[in-house]
Design a protein around this motif. Structure first.
Motif, short mmCIF file in Angstrom:
data_model
loop_
_atom_site.label_atom_id
_atom_site.label_comp_id
_atom_site.label_asym_id
_atom_site.label_seq_id
_atom_site.Cartn_x
_atom_site.Cartn_y
_atom_site.Cartn_z
N SER A 6 0.82 -1.22 0.00
CA SER A 6 0.00 0.00 0.00
C SER A 6 0.85 1.26 0.00
O SER A 6 0.35 2.34 -0.35
CB SER A 6 -0.93 0.01 1.22
OG SER A 6 -0.19 0.01 2.43
N LEU A 7 2.13 1.17 0.37
CA LEU A 7 2.99 2.36 0.33
C LEU A 7 3.12 2.91 -1.08
O LEU A 7 3.44 4.08 -1.27
CB LEU A 7 4.37 2.04 0.90
CG LEU A 7 4.45 1.66 2.39
CD1 LEU A 7 5.91 1.54 2.83
CD2 LEU A 7 3.71 2.66 3.26
N GLY A 8 2.86 2.08 -2.05
CA GLY A 8 2.91 2.54 -3.44
C GLY A 8 1.82 3.54 -3.78
O GLY A 8 1.87 4.17 -4.84
N ARG A 9 0.83 3.68 -2.88
CA ARG A 9 -0.24 4.65 -3.12
C ARG A 9 0.14 6.05 -2.65
O ARG A 9 -0.63 7.00 -2.85
CB ARG A 9 -1.52 4.22 -2.40
CG ARG A 9 -2.05 2.86 -2.81
CD ARG A 9 -3.53 2.75 -2.53
NE ARG A 9 -3.87 3.08 -1.14
CZ ARG A 9 -3.98 2.19 -0.16
NH1 ARG A 9 -3.76 0.90 -0.40
NH2 ARG A 9 -4.31 2.56 1.07
N LEU A 10 1.30 6.20 -2.02
CA LEU A 10 1.70 7.50 -1.47
C LEU A 10 2.26 8.36 -2.61
O LEU A 10 3.48 8.55 -2.74
CB LEU A 10 2.74 7.31 -0.36
CG LEU A 10 2.26 6.45 0.83
CD1 LEU A 10 3.39 6.26 1.84
CD2 LEU A 10 1.05 7.10 1.50
N GLY A 11 1.37 8.89 -3.39
CA GLY A 11 1.76 9.58 -4.61
C GLY A 11 2.53 10.87 -4.41
O GLY A 11 3.16 11.36 -5.35
N GLN A 12 2.49 11.44 -3.19
CA GLN A 12 3.22 12.68 -2.92
C GLN A 12 4.55 12.43 -2.20
O GLN A 12 5.26 13.38 -1.87
CB GLN A 12 2.36 13.62 -2.06
CG GLN A 12 1.03 13.99 -2.69
CD GLN A 12 1.20 14.70 -4.01
OE1 GLN A 12 1.99 15.62 -4.14
NE2 GLN A 12 0.45 14.26 -5.02
N ARG A 28 6.44 8.22 -8.10
CA ARG A 28 7.09 9.03 -9.14
C ARG A 28 7.76 10.28 -8.60
O ARG A 28 8.64 10.84 -9.26
CB ARG A 28 6.07 9.42 -10.20
CG ARG A 28 4.90 10.22 -9.67
CD ARG A 28 3.86 10.54 -10.75
NE ARG A 28 2.75 11.31 -10.21
CZ ARG A 28 2.79 12.62 -10.07
NH1 ARG A 28 3.86 13.29 -10.44
NH2 ARG A 28 1.76 13.28 -9.56
N LEU A 29 7.37 10.75 -7.40
CA LEU A 29 7.99 11.95 -6.83
C LEU A 29 9.12 11.61 -5.86
O LEU A 29 9.76 12.51 -5.32
CB LEU A 29 6.94 12.80 -6.10
CG LEU A 29 5.81 13.37 -6.95
CD1 LEU A 29 4.90 14.25 -6.10
CD2 LEU A 29 6.36 14.18 -8.13
N LEU A 30 9.38 10.34 -5.65
CA LEU A 30 10.37 9.92 -4.66
C LEU A 30 11.77 10.40 -5.03
O LEU A 30 12.22 10.21 -6.16
CB LEU A 30 10.35 8.40 -4.52
CG LEU A 30 10.93 7.84 -3.21
CD1 LEU A 30 10.08 8.26 -2.02
CD2 LEU A 30 11.03 6.32 -3.28
N GLY A 81 6.94 5.47 -13.05
CA GLY A 81 7.51 6.80 -12.93
C GLY A 81 8.64 6.92 -11.94
O GLY A 81 9.26 7.97 -11.83
N LEU A 82 8.91 5.86 -11.13
CA LEU A 82 10.04 5.93 -10.20
C LEU A 82 11.32 6.19 -10.99
O LEU A 82 11.57 5.59 -12.02
CB LEU A 82 10.17 4.63 -9.41
CG LEU A 82 11.34 4.58 -8.43
CD1 LEU A 82 11.08 5.51 -7.26
CD2 LEU A 82 11.58 3.16 -7.92
N GLY A 83 12.14 7.05 -10.47
CA GLY A 83 13.38 7.38 -11.14
C GLY A 83 13.35 8.74 -11.79
O GLY A 83 14.39 9.31 -12.09
N THR A 84 12.15 9.25 -11.99
CA THR A 84 12.03 10.59 -12.58
C THR A 84 12.70 11.63 -11.69
O THR A 84 13.35 12.56 -12.17
CB THR A 84 10.55 10.95 -12.78
OG1 THR A 84 9.91 9.94 -13.55
CG2 THR A 84 10.42 12.30 -13.48
#
Length: 658
Positions: free
Chosen positions: A371-377, A400-402, A424-427
């Motif tokens: 569920s941590l994958g839902r932390l979009g911010q 994606r913002l990580l 989007g991870l890595g952006t």
């Protein structure tokens, strides 16, 4: 009475943690939460007629000296005090307000009933507060007969109870009283570094604050503040003030507080009060670097206005309460460096506005919830140094913002889940720590395409395969650590094009072949660890151009030939280990740290020749040394097996002739 004004509308000056530790963070800086100064209203003391009990209380103050557990000396008159009309009226009024205030809802509850019961128990902070209100306080602030002003009495009582519970001593009038005296107004409230105008009977509780020397924030004030309306406490700021004791349940009576900042008081112990959940307007909770113990109360789930929580660097235990998922406005959560155990609740994934999640340095077990994958911010995720198991969920690709992901020091297994373009991870990813786990598989090519990466640390795992050939996709890389794995293949020449690299660690693998001749192009390199591999051939002379190099470890390889004299130009070098190789010739040039001042190969002694703190080579006689070295810290040989520390063992001396 005009109150001290605190600028900020919601922030009482952020704390400063580290913090973290290792893989540091800048997460405790909340100075941006402070807004421009807001003028406080002026509170006017209301005109009122004296009640009969006021005269009785005044008589008590005159006849009773200082004496209770906090040093108000005169306990022989307690019976007179306890039977005074003012004491009885205050006890009755506060019993009602405390019971209802701590247990809102129909009928009395256990929390309020227990707190109210302590009012009548001598020696408790609650009874000390009641006694002070009776004996010392100006009745205009704490009138039990004014039913319309019960609120003012209740918050004043709460403030006095917090003071006594956290180690403050009994204070009489200014210039009198137990252990305080006039100087105590600014400094010296018992264990408190500064009394901060607390227990000033002539001031409204909104004026129980003081300007102090800078304590690391933009706001040089501590105490209690009424920023919005001038009569309601909405800010409690008591950092770095020597608080010694516990936080009482009565803290929950200050239910208009939006900022609660009590950090860096290492002698502040005990549990977090359950009544914390009553502070439903609280937005900023900063209680890091204290000595708090016990569990995080489940009532924290009622604080739905919360923006930041700093509870790091305490001794908290128990588990992360699943109710925390109700704090959907939460942006920063810092629970790191405690003793919190159990598994991570899946409800963490409900914190849709969360930007920082720091849970490193605890005793967490179980899997990382998908569920941590839902932390979009989410911008920073630190779960390092726990006991987490299982695989890294593929939903991490959706963050994606990580910018910072730290999972090092766990027991995670399986392969790395990062895939090209996955979610989007890595952006935005800048730092990636995965060391000291049980990760298997190969290095994911996707990672070496995350263009903003500055740190890649996969050290001390079970990763196999070859290093990628092309490092052009990570041009900003500063740290590359893949040491202590099962990698093989040759040294990728493209690594030498990483102009920002300052740490390169390939040690403890099965890498082979020769080193690129352009090693010297990595001008920022400070730490180069290539030991315990299968490298061979000669050491490129360009290594001598690594002018910032501090540590060079080449031991346990198959290097041969002479050591290039250009190494003597490495004036920042502190440790050099070239042992357990096949180097030959003299390395005495490292003893004088000669330097080519002309640039034409003419080496001359440097005016300042720093000596190496650690210098190992194969200069042990067994029977003849491979390398000549008159200044080595220790001499090794290829015949020695085991730790390089064996190099420090002295040769057995021959017995003297008879």
């Amino acid at each position: 009475v005009a109150f001290n004004n605190k600028g900020g509308g919601g922030g009482g000056g952020g704390g400063g943690s580290n913090a973290a530790s290792s893989s540091s963070m800048s997460s405790n800086d909340t100075s941006n939460l402070l807004g421009p100064p807001t003028p406080s209203p002026t509170f006017r003391v209301p005109e009122k007629e004296a009640s009969p009990s006021d005269d009785a209380a005044e008589d008590d103050n005159d006849s009773n000296g200082n004496g209770n557990g906090n040093g108000d000396g005169g306990e022989e008159h307690d019976d007179i005090l306890f039977n005074s009309p003012r004491y009885i009226s205050l006890l009755s009024s506060l019993t009602t307000s405390v019971s209802s205030g701590l247990d809102p809802g129909p009928g009395p509850g256990p929390l309020g009933s227990a707190a109210a019961a302590r009012l009548a128990v001598p020696g408790t902070p609650q009874n000390d507060a009641l006694r002070w209100l009776t004996k010392v306080d100006d009745p205009v602030w704490s009138d039990p007969y004014d039913e319309d002003n019960t609120f003012n009495l209740t918050q004043r009582y709460a403030a006095v109870t917090v003071y006594f519970a956290a180690g403050g001593v009994w204070i009489e009038k200014e210039g009198e009283g137990g252990g305080g005296g006039g100087a105590a107004a600014a400094g010296g409230g018992g264990g408190w570094t500064d009394r901060l105008n607390f227990l000033n009977p002539d001031a409204h509780v909104c004026d129980w604050n003081a300007e102090v020397q800078d304590y690391g924030t933009d706001f040089p004030y501590k105490g209690m503040f009424c920023l919005e309306d001038g009569i309601t406490v909405d800010d409690v700021t008591l950092p770095m003030n020597g608080l010694d004791g516990t936080l009482p349940e009565e803290l929950g009576l200050l239910d208009s507080v939006t900022f609660l900042g009590i950090w860096q008081n290492p002698n502040l112990r005990g549990d977090l009060p359950d009544s914390l959940g009553n502070l439903i307007r609280l937005r900023y909770l900063e209680m890091h670097e204290n000595g708090l113990r016990g569990q995080i109360p489940r009532s924290i789930g009622r604080l739905t206005s919360m923006k930041t929580i700093y509870l790091d660097d305490n001794s908290l235990s128990g588990t992360v309460p699943p109710e925390i998922g109700s704090l959907t406005d939460l942006e920063s959560l810092f629970f790191h460096r405690n003793s919190i155990g159990g598994s991570l609740p899946p409800t963490l994934g409900d914190l849709s506005d969360l930007r920082q999640l720091f849970l490193d340095g605890n005793d967490l077990t179980g899997n990382i919830p998908s569920s941590l994958g839902r932390l979009g911010q989410l911008v920073e995720l630190w779960l390092a140094d726990n006991e987490l198991t299982g695989t890294i969920p593929s939903t991490m690709n959706d963050l994606r913002l990580l910018e910072s992901l730290n999972l090092e020091g766990n027991d995670l297994s399986g392969s790395l889940p990062f895939v090209p373009g996955g979610g989007g991870l890595g952006t935005n990813l800048i730092k990636l720590w995965m060391r000291d786990n049980r990760i298997t598989g190969t290095l994911p090519p996707a990672v070496f395409g995350y263009g903003g990466l500055r740190v890649i640390d996969f050290g001390s795992n079970y990763i196999t395969g070859e290093l990628p050939v092309d490092f052009d996709g990570v041009p900003l890389l500063e740290v590359l650590d893949v040491g202590d794995n099962g990698l093989d293949g040759t040294f990728p020449e493209s690594i030498t094009g990483l102009s920002e690299l300052y740490l390169l660690s390939l040690w403890g693998n099965d890498c082979s072949g020769t080193l690129p001749k352009f090693m010297g192009d990595m001008e920022e390199l400070r730490y180069l660890y290539l030991h315990q591999n299968l490298f061979e051939g000669t050491l490129p002379p360009s290594v001598g151009r690594l002018s910032k190099l501090e540590q060079l470890r080449l031991e346990n390889n198959f290097f041969s030939g002479s050591v290039p004299p250009s190494l003597a130009q490495l004036m920042e070098l502190e440790s050099l280990d070239i042992s357990k190789n096949s180097f030959a010739g003299s390395v005495d040039f490292m003893c004088d740290r000669e330097i080519d001042l002309s640039g034409g190969g003419d080496f001359s002694p440097s005016p300042s020749s720093p000596s190496l703190e650690l210098f190992l080579s194969d200069c042990r006689e067994d029977p003849t040394p491979e390398v000549e070295c008159r200044c080595c810290t220790a001499c090794c040989s290829d015949k020695q097996v085991g730790s390089y520390l064996k190099c420090f063992e002295r040769e057995e001396e021959e017995p003297p002739p008879p």
